[in-house]
Design an enzyme around this catalytic site. Structure first.
Site, short mmCIF file in Angstrom:
data_model
loop_
_atom_site.label_atom_id
_atom_site.label_comp_id
_atom_site.label_asym_id
_atom_site.label_seq_id
_atom_site.Cartn_x
_atom_site.Cartn_y
_atom_site.Cartn_z
N LYS A 154 -4.22 13.44 8.41
CA LYS A 154 -5.65 13.72 8.41
C LYS A 154 -6.12 14.46 7.15
O LYS A 154 -7.30 14.37 6.78
CB LYS A 154 -6.03 14.51 9.65
CG LYS A 154 -6.03 13.71 10.94
CD LYS A 154 -7.17 12.70 10.95
CE LYS A 154 -7.30 12.04 12.32
NZ LYS A 154 -8.48 11.15 12.38
N SER A 213 2.21 9.01 12.58
CA SER A 213 1.00 9.63 12.04
C SER A 213 0.92 11.14 12.21
O SER A 213 0.10 11.78 11.54
CB SER A 213 -0.24 8.99 12.69
OG SER A 213 -0.18 9.18 14.10
#
Length: 416
Positions: A60, A310
């Site tokens: 992110k 992720s």
């Protein structure tokens, strides 16, 4: 693929590569590592793009970095997030030396609040507001309107999408020959949109969503974004009720067969496998791409596959729950409500029916349903799922009445 709305591929790649180069002043490229365990298991060439090893343990911060460097002149940034996006924004606020106000739901775990505060330091203010994310988001956007701050969306932003595409640029730099297949987790769609925009529609990609939050699948089926009526929040990094509008512009045209579902409880098994065998800590969303490999085993045999892991922001206080859900999914643990006669020796009769490897993990009287019987909540763990067949048969032969509530969501949530 004529209904796609992908940007000019070469122009987009150039921008993503430039963003990648700029990021090197902040953090190194995350490792792209061949995984021998998974490669042997699936008879394929499996590589993991380890976004769980970024400075904030998720991808992110890439989108946050790119959006903030593009927002020239902005001195105050705002986001609404209970997880990885908040930490990425906080990290980048400190890097750029700009102020940040991060709105988080009141229900956010303290561990996530503390980590966000550590990453942001004195540059970030954290405001806890709203019991639900929608309320938190509304507060953040109202604050932006009042203060003239720059709102940083977690996925529905072109600069964020471009920032997430730096993952693709790093993959290309390390593996110029590319991969036969790339497997991506999907939440709001920012990562998927960036990867598809970079590689183009000819690159084979599988998009993985948690079974309880398949907003991309719903959009593909309906021809556009729709809001899901209900979302299972267990995979909190990917449990999104509606795919982002900008990501959808770049994803429309994909085939429904390329959007895969990962059951929440099965993800738990994958998380434990990666932790116990590989020593890799993955959050539920971070395990999505690895979890579906078994579903496409025949398709990937002999091929090179890249799975994007992720994120690895996992609170180990959740580990008992993850183990429990994994055991229940694999069938080695069940919960029963047993009608036990209120007579001397009844409990002993029941215990004698258990197999040598059967283990009682919970035993609790619920209430007396009749003068001569009592209801008992029992948790039983066995060595292999098939052991329950024999146990249930012995219970029936012994005249015991029971009810298996393992998959009864209402009862199990209330009692267990």
């Amino acid at each position: 693929m004529s209904d796609t709305n992908l940007p000019n591929t070469e122009e987009f790649r150039d921008k993503a590569r430039a963003a990648m180069v700029a990021m090197r002043s902040v953090f190194p490229a995350t490792p792209l590592m061949r995984n021998d365990h998974l490669s042997d298991k699936y008879d394929a060439d499996i590589w993991l793009k380890r976004e769980d090893l970024s400075p904030v343990r998720s991808y992110k911060l890439r989108g946050a970095f790119n959006a903030m460097r593009r927002a020239r002149g902005a001195t105050l940034f705002v986001c609404a997030s209970a997880g990885n996006h908040a930490q990425g924004v906080a990290f980048m606020c400190r890097h750029f030396g700009v102020g940040g106000v991060i709105f988080m739901p009141v229900t956010t775990p303290q561990q996530k609040i503390d980590k966000t505060r550590i990453f942001g330091g004195d540059m970030v203010e954290i405001r806890l507001t709203g019991d639900y994310f929608d309320d938190t988001l509304a507060e953040a956007q109202a604050f932006c309107a009042e203060e003239g701050a720059h709102f940083l969306a977690p996925f529905d932003d072109d600069d964020v999408i471009e920032g997430q595409a730096t993952i693709a640029a790093e993959i290309e730099a390390e593996l110029p020959d590319g991969a036969d297949l790339i497997v991506l987790p999907v939440g709001g769609g920012g990562l998927s949109a960036g990867m598809r925009s970079y590689f183009g529609p000819d690159q084979a990609i599988k998009y993985v969503e948690p079974s309880g939050g398949m907003s991309l699948a719903a959009a593909v089926e309906n021809g556009g974004p729709v809001t899901l009526n209900k979302v299972d929040s267990f995979v909190d990094g990917a449990a999104v009720a509606r795919i982002g509008a900008r990501p959808w512009d770049r994803l429309k045209g994909i085939q429904r067969s390329d959007v895969l579902a990962a059951p929440e409880d099965r993800i738990c098994i994958t998380m434990l496998e990666m932790l116990n065998i590989e020593g890799i800590v993955l959050e539920p969303a971070g395990a999505l791409s690895v979890d579906v490999l078994d579903d496409i085993r025949d398709e990937i045999k002999g091929k090179r596959v890249i799975c994007v892991t992720s994120g690895g922001n996992f609170d180990f206080e959740r580990l008992p729950d993850v183990k429990e859900r994994g055991q229940r999914y694999s069938g080695i643990k069940k919960y029963l409500i047993l009608r036990l006669p209120q007579r001397p020796g009844a409990l002993k009769d029941f215990l004698n029916l258990l197999g040598p490897g059967d283990d009682i993990t919970r035993f609790e009287y619920l209430k007396k349903s009749a003068r001569n019987f009592g209801s008992v909540l029992i948790g039983i763990e066995v060595k292999q799922a098939s052991d329950f067949d024999g146990l249930f048969q012995r219970l029936e032969d012994g005249g015991f009445t029971y009810r298996d509530i393992t998959q009864d969501t209402t009862l199990s949530e209330f009692l267990i």
